[in-house]
Design a protein around this motif. Structure first.
Motif, PDB file in Angstrom:
ATOM      1  N   SER A 281      -2.423   9.172   5.375  1.00  0.00           N
ATOM      2  CA  SER A 281      -1.310   8.739   6.207  1.00  0.00           C
ATOM      3  C   SER A 281      -1.697   7.531   7.059  1.00  0.00           C
ATOM      4  CB  SER A 281      -0.847   9.885   7.105  1.00  0.00           C
ATOM      5  OG  SER A 281       0.227   9.475   7.924  1.00  0.00           O
ATOM      6  N   GLY A 282      -2.909   7.560   7.627  1.00  0.00           N
ATOM      7  CA  GLY A 282      -3.351   6.438   8.451  1.00  0.00           C
ATOM      8  C   GLY A 282      -3.517   5.162   7.651  1.00  0.00           C
ATOM      9  N   LEU A 283      -3.998   5.293   6.418  1.00  0.00           N
ATOM     10  CA  LEU A 283      -4.133   4.126   5.541  1.00  0.00           C
ATOM     11  C   LEU A 283      -2.765   3.538   5.231  1.00  0.00           C
ATOM     12  CD1 LEU A 283      -5.578   2.224   3.570  1.00  0.00           C
ATOM     13  CD2 LEU A 283      -5.523   4.086   1.879  1.00  0.00           C
ATOM     14  N   LYS A 284      -1.824   4.394   4.896  1.00  0.00           N
ATOM     15  CA  LYS A 284      -0.461   3.930   4.606  1.00  0.00           C
ATOM     16  C   LYS A 284       0.119   3.189   5.807  1.00  0.00           C
ATOM     17  CE  LYS A 284       2.512   6.703   5.768  1.00  0.00           C
ATOM     18  NZ  LYS A 284       3.197   7.988   5.985  1.00  0.00           N
ATOM     19  N   THR A 285      -0.086   3.748   7.014  1.00  0.00           N
ATOM     20  CA  THR A 285       0.427   3.118   8.226  1.00  0.00           C
ATOM     21  C   THR A 285      -0.259   1.782   8.491  1.00  0.00           C
ATOM     22  OG1 THR A 285       0.918   5.282   9.184  1.00  0.00           O
ATOM     23  CG2 THR A 285       0.752   3.424  10.708  1.00  0.00           C
ATOM     24  N   ALA A 286      -1.573   1.716   8.223  1.00  0.00           N
ATOM     25  CA  ALA A 286      -2.300   0.458   8.427  1.00  0.00           C
ATOM     26  C   ALA A 286      -1.782  -0.641   7.512  1.00  0.00           C
ATOM     27  CB  ALA A 286      -3.795   0.690   8.186  1.00  0.00           C
ATOM     28  N   VAL A 287      -1.479  -0.280   6.275  1.00  0.00           N
ATOM     29  CA  VAL A 287      -0.914  -1.259   5.339  1.00  0.00           C
ATOM     30  C   VAL A 287       0.448  -1.737   5.847  1.00  0.00           C
ATOM     31  CG1 VAL A 287      -0.073  -1.650   2.993  1.00  0.00           C
ATOM     32  CG2 VAL A 287      -2.145  -0.288   3.360  1.00  0.00           C
ATOM     33  N   ALA A 288       1.272  -0.787   6.297  1.00  0.00           N
ATOM     34  CA  ALA A 288       2.603  -1.144   6.791  1.00  0.00           C
ATOM     35  C   ALA A 288       2.511  -2.090   7.991  1.00  0.00           C
ATOM     36  CB  ALA A 288       3.376   0.116   7.163  1.00  0.00           C
ATOM     37  N   ARG A 289       1.609  -1.808   8.916  1.00  0.00           N
ATOM     38  CA  ARG A 289       1.475  -2.663  10.105  1.00  0.00           C
ATOM     39  C   ARG A 289       0.967  -4.051   9.735  1.00  0.00           C
ATOM     40  NH1 ARG A 289      -1.146   1.795  14.309  1.00  0.00           N
ATOM     41  NH2 ARG A 289       0.834   2.801  14.860  1.00  0.00           N
ATOM     42  N   TRP A 290       0.029  -4.114   8.793  1.00  0.00           N
ATOM     43  CA  TRP A 290      -0.500  -5.413   8.387  1.00  0.00           C
ATOM     44  C   TRP A 290       0.597  -6.268   7.753  1.00  0.00           C
ATOM     45  CZ3 TRP A 290      -1.248  -9.031   4.730  1.00  0.00           C
ATOM     46  CH2 TRP A 290      -2.304  -9.923   4.888  1.00  0.00           C
ATOM     47  N   VAL A 291       1.378  -5.651   6.877  1.00  0.00           N
ATOM     48  CA  VAL A 291       2.455  -6.384   6.199  1.00  0.00           C
ATOM     49  C   VAL A 291       3.540  -6.788   7.190  1.00  0.00           C
ATOM     50  CG1 VAL A 291       4.308  -6.173   4.481  1.00  0.00           C
ATOM     51  CG2 VAL A 291       2.011  -5.314   3.966  1.00  0.00           C
ATOM     52  N   GLU A 292       3.902  -5.881   8.099  1.00  0.00           N
ATOM     53  CA  GLU A 292       4.928  -6.199   9.095  1.00  0.00           C
ATOM     54  C   GLU A 292       4.489  -7.342  10.010  1.00  0.00           C
ATOM     55  OE1 GLU A 292       5.421  -2.429  10.912  1.00  0.00           O
ATOM     56  OE2 GLU A 292       6.569  -1.587   9.228  1.00  0.00           O
ATOM     57  N   GLN A 293       3.205  -7.349  10.385  1.00  0.00           N
ATOM     58  CA  GLN A 293       2.688  -8.426  11.225  1.00  0.00           C
ATOM     59  C   GLN A 293       2.771  -9.771  10.502  1.00  0.00           C
ATOM     60  OE1 GLN A 293       1.767  -8.322  14.359  1.00  0.00           O
ATOM     61  NE2 GLN A 293       1.053 -10.448  14.506  1.00  0.00           N
ATOM     62  N   ALA A 294       2.398  -9.764   9.229  1.00  0.00           N
ATOM     63  CA  ALA A 294       2.472 -11.007   8.451  1.00  0.00           C
ATOM     64  C   ALA A 294       3.910 -11.507   8.361  1.00  0.00           C
ATOM     65  CB  ALA A 294       1.897 -10.773   7.059  1.00  0.00           C
ATOM     66  N   ARG A 295       4.845 -10.609   8.180  1.00  0.00           N
ATOM     67  CA  ARG A 295       6.253 -11.002   8.067  1.00  0.00           C
ATOM     68  C   ARG A 295       6.794 -11.500   9.402  1.00  0.00           C
ATOM     69  NH1 ARG A 295       7.911  -5.918   4.109  1.00  0.00           N
ATOM     70  NH2 ARG A 295       7.296  -6.953   2.147  1.00  0.00           N
ATOM     71  N   ARG A 296       6.367 -10.869  10.513  1.00  0.00           N
ATOM     72  CA  ARG A 296       6.807 -11.340  11.834  1.00  0.00           C
ATOM     73  C   ARG A 296       6.310 -12.755  12.099  1.00  0.00           C
ATOM     74  NH1 ARG A 296       5.761  -6.036  13.720  1.00  0.00           N
ATOM     75  NH2 ARG A 296       3.676  -6.680  14.409  1.00  0.00           N
ATOM     76  N   GLU A 297       5.105 -13.040  11.623  1.00  0.00           N
ATOM     77  CA  GLU A 297       4.533 -14.367  11.825  1.00  0.00           C
ATOM     78  C   GLU A 297       4.989 -15.349  10.751  1.00  0.00           C
ATOM     79  OE1 GLU A 297       0.362 -13.637  11.873  1.00  0.00           O
ATOM     80  OE2 GLU A 297       0.406 -12.579  13.809  1.00  0.00           O
ATOM     81  N   GLU A 298       5.889 -14.884   9.901  1.00  0.00           N
ATOM     82  CA  GLU A 298       6.466 -15.696   8.827  1.00  0.00           C
ATOM     83  C   GLU A 298       5.389 -16.249   7.897  1.00  0.00           C
ATOM     84  OE1 GLU A 298       8.996 -18.613  10.620  1.00  0.00           O
ATOM     85  OE2 GLU A 298      10.511 -17.118  11.176  1.00  0.00           O
ATOM     86  N   ARG A 299       4.359 -15.410   7.679  1.00  0.00           N
ATOM     87  CA  ARG A 299       3.328 -15.755   6.698  1.00  0.00           C
ATOM     88  C   ARG A 299       3.665 -15.089   5.377  1.00  0.00           C
ATOM     89  NH1 ARG A 299      -1.116 -13.218   7.513  1.00  0.00           N
ATOM     90  NH2 ARG A 299      -0.629 -11.992   9.378  1.00  0.00           N
ATOM     91  N   GLU A 300       3.309 -15.722   4.290  1.00  0.00           N
ATOM     92  CA  GLU A 300       3.515 -15.119   2.979  1.00  0.00           C
ATOM     93  C   GLU A 300       2.581 -13.922   2.821  1.00  0.00           C
ATOM     94  OE1 GLU A 300       3.293 -16.250  -1.791  1.00  0.00           O
ATOM     95  OE2 GLU A 300       3.019 -17.800  -0.260  1.00  0.00           O
ATOM     96  N   VAL A 301       3.126 -12.808   2.385  1.00  0.00           N
ATOM     97  CA  VAL A 301       2.316 -11.611   2.183  1.00  0.00           C
ATOM     98  C   VAL A 301       1.578 -11.730   0.850  1.00  0.00           C
ATOM     99  CG1 VAL A 301       2.341  -9.102   1.853  1.00  0.00           C
ATOM    100  CG2 VAL A 301       3.871 -10.164   3.539  1.00  0.00           C
ATOM    101  N   PRO A 302       0.246 -11.706   0.858  1.00  0.00           N
ATOM    102  CA  PRO A 302      -0.519 -11.787  -0.396  1.00  0.00           C
ATOM    103  C   PRO A 302      -0.500 -10.426  -1.101  1.00  0.00           C
ATOM    104  CG  PRO A 302      -2.024 -11.575   1.447  1.00  0.00           C
ATOM    105  CD  PRO A 302      -0.637 -11.619   2.030  1.00  0.00           C
ATOM    106  N   VAL A 303       0.531 -10.174  -1.846  1.00  0.00           N
ATOM    107  CA  VAL A 303       0.762  -8.840  -2.405  1.00  0.00           C
ATOM    108  C   VAL A 303      -0.425  -8.356  -3.233  1.00  0.00           C
ATOM    109  CG1 VAL A 303       2.234  -7.474  -3.943  1.00  0.00           C
ATOM    110  CG2 VAL A 303       3.263  -9.136  -2.372  1.00  0.00           C
ATOM    111  N   ALA A 304      -0.990  -9.236  -4.047  1.00  0.00           N
ATOM    112  CA  ALA A 304      -2.112  -8.828  -4.895  1.00  0.00           C
ATOM    113  C   ALA A 304      -3.308  -8.395  -4.046  1.00  0.00           C
ATOM    114  CB  ALA A 304      -2.506  -9.957  -5.839  1.00  0.00           C
TER     115      ALA A 304
END
Length: 352
Positions: free
Chosen positions: A224-247
């Motif tokens: 659960s913590g890993l899933k949440t960490a991924v979500a926070r990392w992706v959300e932060q990138a999107r807030r900063e309008e950075r492209e999410v490196p999906v791979a």
């Protein structure tokens, strides 16, 4: 002249696959796969991002008889050739289980053959015997799927399985599905994340490894913590309008999952003093998990057994295989009024 041995028909309907398998229990106790027919309703659930129990139950009702006929055709057998029927009695979705149990009772009753209500989780271990032969006297099994992440001590596939460790929150496969949804990848999430991860850098993002501290439970898991960490990392990138490196996200997430799974499995094998590790369940088909498990088992002097991907996912062959081992053990058949038990513990291999 017909080949010697008893024919066992297995029925699996614990989730969204309708599986019917046929095996032959040979006079020497070995089990030979004859047919493995599966009808999946996964496409009907994809738009919901997960399995919808009512849809799964209706799909099982529609697919049961055609899937059984297909399995018999694959094996070149008639229904009258069947000597015993095994069915998943639990754990799983209540309505889905009820469809399979009702069908198994009907087949066993009509044929006048013994019925065995068996454990879905034990079936995932037993299926390995169809590919690699008999299990050693004692081994460790790691079951990794969308609903389960468990370490199991196996001293007898027909009757003696003990849980050593389990996830305290999300299963590994469940975490894959949730991360895939976050990244707008298809459901189920395992295959697309595995595919994308091959193009990414597994060390690009330092995602956490749950329950790996010196004071944490040695054999339990947490994703659960890993899933949440991924979500926070992706959300932060999107807030900063950075492209999410999906791979890179996929590769780093997958590395964290495989790292924890394999490290804890190898540790548990050492703690239990066993020399064989069996990995099964849908996530066992993951390429990074397989590679890392092979490396770490080799370094630890462990024999690694992983069924081919088709047998790792839910199927009737695994239930037929378990039923054959139970039959060979001389166990009494299940009573004709066995229930479907959604919470059946792994220690209960067969209902009596």
């Amino acid at each position: 002249m017909p080949e010697p041995g008893r024919i066992v028909l297995g029925i699996e309907t614990s989730c969204d696959e309708t599986g019917v398998g046929l095996v032959r229990l040979m006079p020497d106790g070995s089990v030979r796969l004859l047919a493995d027919a599966v009808a999946s309703s996964v496409d009907q659930h994809a738009r919901f991002g997960g399995v919808v129990p009512e849809i799964a139950s209706r799909a099982h009702l529609e697919a049961m008889a055609p899937t059984a006929r297909r399995a018999l055709e694959q094996a070149g057998l008639e229904l009258s050739d069947v000597d015993a029927v095994a069915v998943t009695a639990g754990p799983g979705l209540a309505g889905a289980l009820m469809v399979g149990v009702a069908a198994a009772k009907a087949y066993a009753g009509a044929l006048g053959v013994p019925l065995y209500g068996v454990n879905h989780l034990a079936g995932h271990v037993a299926v390995d015997t169809l590919e690699h032969g008999r299990l050693p006297a004692r081994c460790l099994a790691m079951l990794v799927s969308g609903g389960h992440t468990q370490l199991l001590s196996v001293a007898g596939i027909a009757d003696t399985i003990t849980q050593v460790g389990s996830t305290i929150d999300d299963a590994a496969g469940e975490a894959y599905d949730k991360v895939a949804r976050l990244l707008e990848l298809p459901y189920p999430g395992g295959p697309p994340i595995d595919s994308m991860a091959r193009e990414g850098d597994a060390h690009a993002i330092a995602f956490p490894r749950g329950l790996t501290g010196p004071r944490d439970a040695r054999h339990d898991f947490s994703f659960s913590g890993l899933k949440t960490a991924v979500a926070r990392w992706v959300e932060q990138a999107r807030r900063e309008e950075r492209e999410v490196p999906v791979a890179d996200v996929c590769a780093s997430f997958q590395e964290a999952v495989a790292d924890v799974l394999t490290a804890k499995a190898v540790r548990a094998a050492g703690d239990l003093d066993v020399d064989t590790l069996v990995i099964s369940g849908g996530v066992a088909a993951n390429s990074r998990l397989a590679a890392l498990a092979a490396d770490r088992c080799a370094a630890a002097g462990l024999t690694l057994r992983v069924p081919r991907p088709r047998l790792c996912t839910d199927n009737g062959a695994m239930i037929a295989a378990l039923g054959a081992h139970v039959l060979a053990s001389g166990a009494e058949p299940s009573p004709p009024n066995i229930p479907a038990d959604p919470g059946l513990p792994v220690e209960t291999v067969v209902l009596r």
